[in-house]
Design an enzyme around this catalytic site. Structure first.
Site, PDB file in Angstrom:
ATOM      1  N   ASP A 451       0.811  -1.218   0.000  1.00 63.75           N
ATOM      2  CA  ASP A 451       0.000   0.000   0.000  1.00 63.75           C
ATOM      3  C   ASP A 451       0.845   1.269   0.000  1.00 63.75           C
ATOM      4  OD1 ASP A 451       0.749  -0.452   2.605  1.00 63.75           O
ATOM      5  OD2 ASP A 451      -1.243  -0.196   3.461  1.00 63.75           O
TER       6      ASP A 451
HETATM    7  C1  LAN Z   1       3.506  -1.224  10.123  1.00 64.13           C
HETATM    8  C2  LAN Z   1       3.396   0.203   9.824  1.00 64.13           C
HETATM    9  C3  LAN Z   1       2.733   0.576   8.558  1.00 64.13           C
HETATM   10  C4  LAN Z   1       1.723  -0.439   8.097  1.00 64.13           C
HETATM   11  C5  LAN Z   1       0.768   0.084   6.992  1.00 64.13           C
HETATM   12  C6  LAN Z   1       1.484   0.642   5.775  1.00 64.13           C
HETATM   13  C7  LAN Z   1      -0.088   1.204   7.559  1.00 64.13           C
HETATM   14  C8  LAN Z   1      -0.125  -1.068   6.592  1.00 64.13           C
HETATM   15  O1  LAN Z   1      -1.124  -0.628   5.730  1.00 64.13           O
HETATM   16  C9  LAN Z   1       0.657  -2.263   6.131  1.00 64.13           C
HETATM   17  C10 LAN Z   1       1.546  -2.789   7.260  1.00 64.13           C
HETATM   18  C11 LAN Z   1       2.508  -1.741   7.837  1.00 64.13           C
HETATM   19  C12 LAN Z   1       3.648  -1.575   6.881  1.00 64.13           C
HETATM   20  C13 LAN Z   1       3.109  -2.173   9.176  1.00 64.13           C
HETATM   21  C14 LAN Z   1       3.409  -3.591   9.472  1.00 64.13           C
HETATM   22  C15 LAN Z   1       3.855  -3.951  10.900  1.00 64.13           C
HETATM   23  C16 LAN Z   1       4.690  -2.879  11.558  1.00 64.13           C
HETATM   24  C17 LAN Z   1       5.964  -2.695  10.768  1.00 64.13           C
HETATM   25  C18 LAN Z   1       3.862  -1.588  11.534  1.00 64.13           C
HETATM   26  C19 LAN Z   1       2.554  -1.661  12.265  1.00 64.13           C
HETATM   27  C20 LAN Z   1       4.734  -0.671  12.342  1.00 64.13           C
HETATM   28  C21 LAN Z   1       5.327  -1.564  13.464  1.00 64.13           C
HETATM   29  C22 LAN Z   1       5.051  -3.019  13.053  1.00 64.13           C
HETATM   30  C23 LAN Z   1       6.233  -3.938  13.429  1.00 64.13           C
HETATM   31  C24 LAN Z   1       5.866  -5.381  13.167  1.00 64.13           C
HETATM   32  C25 LAN Z   1       6.604  -3.698  14.897  1.00 64.13           C
HETATM   33  C26 LAN Z   1       7.665  -4.570  15.442  1.00 64.13           C
HETATM   34  C27 LAN Z   1       7.054  -5.739  16.053  1.00 64.13           C
HETATM   35  C28 LAN Z   1       7.185  -6.998  15.651  1.00 64.13           C
HETATM   36  C29 LAN Z   1       6.097  -7.955  15.909  1.00 64.13           C
HETATM   37  C30 LAN Z   1       8.382  -7.487  14.937  1.00 64.13           C
END
Ligand code: LAN
Length: 723
Positions: A451
């Site tokens: 996205d």
């Molecule tokens: C994110 C941040 C952005 C988010 C969007 C783009 C909003 C979404 O539409 C797709 C997934 C994504 C990229 C996403 C995936 C998981 C993340 C990276 C996070 C929520 C930010 C933090 C999270 C990450 C997994 C945190 C660390 C924790 C672990 C379990 C490894």
């Protein structure tokens, strides 16, 4: 090594806030604690003052009487926070399990924290301790857990806070009430074991041998969701070699402080599956427990040579690929700290690899008025900027001369931020292509997100294609590359997942070992990501109707079908990346509306509107709690929220809901909460991941308000649309 000498002991837990500076470099955002002289020579900017909660001289604006005026005022304010590179930086905190990895890695490797960090991390933890019981949770809005409390207690102690400091005393009391650190979830057990305050025998095995398995096996780790895979790579390496920091006086004390019984008397092998109830979100399946029992027996007989040595080599090779593919930023803060530790043990403190890790940690640290946190990624630069541009475009504000500069600058950033290479270790590191995609943060981290690529593409198409004052910075060739990426990412169901397409079978979730998160083992399809891809392709097709036309048409049709298929009985969609039904329903409505559906001709949209209208509150707003994401049912927040009100309104307007009064009431609520200088105040947390952990998107209160107000202005206030 004596641990107590490495991180400087602090008695004053605060710094001089006026000496913090935020620097930008090709999409990187880094905070620095500068000297007094430097501080005097370079006064703080509005951006710095805003994020540090210092007073900023934004003028009072003429009171808005229409939605358009309100959006205009909002952008007047928000423009102050755009930086010279054209993007909007921002805090991205929320999770409470990130700082511990960082501080434990620094302590274990005798590395000094940069100036100001120690004091401000302590500040942050003091501020975030639960007001009642003094503990910490999985995330800033969650209840106290062993994971949060044990690890953050350790952080305070490693940073020099005395065990008898009232904050420590209170937190320790709560930790003991919860049963002590033996009940920590596995990721906590892991970090404590590396520090030497928990025994490796008390941890379920994470065998690095997994990396020696042939790829055709359905449970090969390369098939896991990239975040999970990248956490378990360094974890398996560090587990496999039982990497433990030498004991110090301090860690010896911690061994006694963290538990409800003497450390020496703990029966470690019995602690493997001891997970405090307050922590448990996704309990082990029987299958996983069975598997772990077997692995624990094998582990007892695994020599540290032969196969294990080979497995460690294979696991470390993966660490290296990830580091090299991401300029040592890594996919997220969890594997960042683990990879740093792995580099220390494998390559040594003087190695280039370790030094690069230490240098780059700064990208994850965010300074705020409440102290220093570790962001969930190295920022949300691309995401926030691409979304904001779309709001400003839809509102028509982008055409107004006072906003031309801001739009031009934003385009420069989008140009810079697009990824212009494939990962150097693509095949070896099980990565997909990245050439032409946009990441969530910046191009150095460099992971494709479906996205983010689509939102980046949309924003560029709008800026280059719909404004008469911008030049073409990004040639068609590069837009086509982005389209190629998106087309490649569709799954069989028609939906789009986050970073990669789905690689593994759904039953892999049975071996989800993390206890605190749901749906982390493989990629899943999401209505949010699917919508962005539908719209990205739609915008592109409109301006370039000949490129891969049939595939684009078919992809859109299949994705819309997927979105229809995941609508719930009550008319809503479950949201995975922000809270929750309100968020995903907005995306789904955008998708359906983009293919010509509306309230009048679509049962799905009528149901969606009815769902949203049924949740509107007395005051005209909407407010959903993060608990919706945990419980998979709509849970009201105590108060209505500006951001969720904007999402609900965007959905209703996309669906062409005929209830104008309801929409107007929502708009009034948003306008009523706008401050005199055009901004909105922070309300509840906006984002979520893995069903259980909330995360902040503080820029949303400006982005989605501008967007919703702008849409309203177009639909009801303006005679003709401008764009
Ligand atoms: C994110 C941040 C952005 C988010 C969007 C783009 C909003 C979404 O539409 C797709 C997934 C994504 C990229 C996403 C995936 C998981 C993340 C990276 C996070 C929520 C930010 C933090 C999270 C990450 C997994 C945190 C660390 C924790 C672990 C379990 C490894």
């Amino acid at each position: 090594m004596t641990g107590s000498t490495i991180v400087h002991t602090t008695t004053h837990y605060a710094t001089d806030r006026t000496r913090w500076r935020l620097r930008f470099n090709q999409g990187r955002q880094t905070w620095h604690y500068v000297s007094e002289e430097e501080s005097k020579a370079n006064p703080q900017t509005d951006i710095e003052k805003y994020w540090l909660d210092l007073k900023l001289d934004a003028p009072e604006l003429p009171k808005a009487t229409t939605a358009l005026e309100s959006a205009r005022n909002a952008f007047e304010f928000f423009k102050r926070l755009q930086n010279e590179e054209g993007f909007w930086a921002g805090e991205y905190g929320g999770p409470m399990f990130l700082i511990p990895g960082l501080v434990i890695a620094y302590y274990s490797t005798s590395t000094k924290l940069p100036d100001g960090w120690s004091e401000e991390i302590i500040q942050y933890l003091f501020n975030r301790a639960d007001k009642q019981d003094g503990g910490w949770g999985l995330h800033i809005e969650g209840h106290s857990t062993v994971f949060g409390t044990a690890l953050n207690y350790i952080v305070l102690r490693l940073l020099g806070v005395d065990a008898e400091h009232p904050v420590c005393v209170k937190a320790r009391g709560t930790l003991h009430k919860l049963g002590g650190a033996t009940g920590s979830p596995s990721w906590g057990k892991f970090w404590m074991a590396t520090l030497g305050v928990y025994d490796w025998d008390g941890m379920n095995p994470v065998p690095p041998e997994l990396w020696l398995l042939p790829h055709f096996l359905p449970f090969h780790p390369a098939r896991y969701w990239c975040h999970t895979r990248n956490v378990y790579i360094p974890m398996s390496y560090l587990y496999g070699r039982r990497a433990t920091a030498p004991l110090t006086d301090l860690t010896r004390q911690l061994r006694q402080e963290l538990y409800t019984q003497p450390y020496e008397s703990i029966n470690w092998s019995q602690q493997r599956n001891n997970i405090c109830k307050a922590d448990e979100y996704y309990p082990h399946t029987k299958f996983l427990n069975f598997l772990n029992s077997g692995l624990a027996i094998v582990e007892m007989f695994t020599p540290r040579v032969g196969l294990r040595a080979q497995a460690l080599k294979a696991a470390y090779a993966q660490v290296k690929y990830e580091d090299e593919n991401t300029h040592y930023l890594d996919i997220g803060p969890v594997n960042k700290c683990m990879n740093m530790l792995a580099a220390f043990y494998e390559e040594g403190k003087d190695s280039e690899a370790f030094k690069k890790h230490v240098d780059n940690n700064i990208d994850f640290m965010w300074m705020s008025g409440g102290g220093m946190m570790m962001n969930g990624t190295n920022g949300s630069q691309l995401w926030d900027t691409a979304l904001l541009i779309q709001g400003v475009m839809e509102s028509g504000l982008a055409h107004e001369p006072q906003n031309h500069e801001a739009m031009k600058k934003a385009l420069l950033f989008l140009d810079d931020c697009q990824i212009k290479r494939n990962p150097p270790f693509m095949k070896e590191g099980w990565r997909d292509r990245t050439l032409g995609s946009w990441p969530f943060s910046n191009r150095f981290q460099g992971y494709t997100v479906s996205d983010c690529t689509a939102e980046g593409l949309k924003a560029v198409l709008l800026l280059q294609g719909k404004l008469d004052y911008t030049e073409e910075r990004i040639p068609l060739e590069r837009l086509k590359q982005a389209v190629d990426i998106v087309l490649d990412m569709q799954n069989k169901s028609g939906g789009f997942a986050s970073y990669e397409s789905v690689r593994g079978p759904a039953w892999l979730e049975w071996i989800n070992p993390a206890e605190v998160f749901g749906n982390i083992m493989i990629e899943y399809c999401y209505p949010e990501c699917s919508t962005a891809c539908v719209l990205g392709l739609t915008y592109f097709r409109e301006q370039h109707p000949d490129y891969r036309r049939d595939e684009i048409d078919a992809t859109i049709t299949r994705a819309v079908k997927y979105i229809h298929s995941v609508q719930r009985e009550d008319g809503s969609w479950y949201g995975s990346w922000a809270i929750c039904f309100t968020y995903a329903t907005m995306f789904a409505c955008e998708s359906l509306s983009s293919v010509g559906l509306s309230y009048d001709n679509s049962e799905a949209l009528r149901k969606a509107c009815q769902f949203l209208l049924s949740k509107q509150r007395e005051d005209g707003g909407w407010g959903e709690s993060y608990k919706s994401c945990e419980q998979h049912r709509y849970v009201e927040h105590e108060n209505s929220q500006v951001v969720q009100t904007a999402w609900a309104l965007m959905a209703l307007m996309a669906a062409k809901c005929p209830d104008h009064t309801a929409i107007e009431r929502g708009i009034k609520l948003i306008m009523g909460r706008q401050q005199k200088d055009g901004q909105w105040k922070q309300e509840a947390i906006e984002g979520i991941f893995n069903h259980s952990c909330s995360i902040s998107y503080p820029n949303y209160k400006h982005i989605f308000t501008i967007w919703a107000l702008g849409r309203y202005a177009n639909m009801y206030e303006r005679k003709t649309k401008q764009n």
